[in-house]
Design an enzyme around this catalytic site. Sequence first.
Site: not given
Length: 344
Positions: A17, A19, A72, A140, A174, A201, A204, A282
Amino acid sequence: MTDLHAFIAGLPKAELHVHHVGSASPRIVAELAARHPDSAVPTDPEALADYFTFTDFAHFIKVYLSVVDLIRTPEDVRLLTFEVARDMARQNIRYAELTITPSSSTLRGGIDAHAFMDAIEDARKAAEAELGVVLRWCFDIPGEAGLEAAEETLRLATTEGLRPEGLVSFGLGGPEIGVPRPQFKPYFDQAIAAGLHSVPHAGETTGPGTIWDALNDLGAERIGHGTSATQDPELLAHLAKHRIPLEVCPTSNIATRAVTDLDQHPIKEMVAAGVVVTINSDDPPMFGTDLNNEYAVAARLLDLDEQGLATLAKNAVEASFLDETGKAKLAAEIDAYTTQWLAR
């Protein structure tokens, strides 16, 4: 604890887990901000410590999205991905399932989908060849972006010619408040039918009902965070009986105010109930942590010695979507390291 810190630093680890954008180190964030000077993100790595101080989960999401907006070009994507792997290698992370939110780059950022996939796959192959870090992807849905983002995430995850070789799972991140899990059921159903694992998720910043929704509606095989599971004994028993792992991120829970005090973290109750717990970071630079530190936190909260920490590390291997040969090899590496350490 000094010896335990040294043991943790050398311990071969898997992380489940973590990101993609949230793993950007201050050096990389500052470099990206300098490339894109119209951004509000500081270009001074030291100033980022204040920038990454969050008042609540909503504020964290706002700051997180400002960093997302720095990604970008395909070159930005490739740089970020490889540098995240470099930071993992420094921590003896051998395998990681990196959560990527591709719709933020394709819909929000306007990056060509094929170029995005080429960038992450090029970085993945280079990370394994040059750093010895095996990466796999979880795509995700950013819950706050709604069903358009869900549609795009599913398209990118299941379309032949777009779906990357390293993709293993489908997630949902999110905010949880105001973003019910059941609305995403059709997308998870199709992702699962396409051979992807379900890792949303849940629980939380909301109660155990969100975790039940993730299990019943989204077919969750692992739960991201699951912090509120301890509020429901029936849920804890279900998770333990069916060996559904929780991806626990202690420092993150404090940083986003999901848990008020580290000593009150529910990880102790999770383990006592027999739930499979894995330790994760995380969004490590944003929360001033890394996986080694999270293992040290877990050692203190759970009163673990070296053998206990090795068991935690093997929990992550077993809960991963690595192939069986890879799992056996990494588990054996953890055992050999631990045996050698204890024989010193």
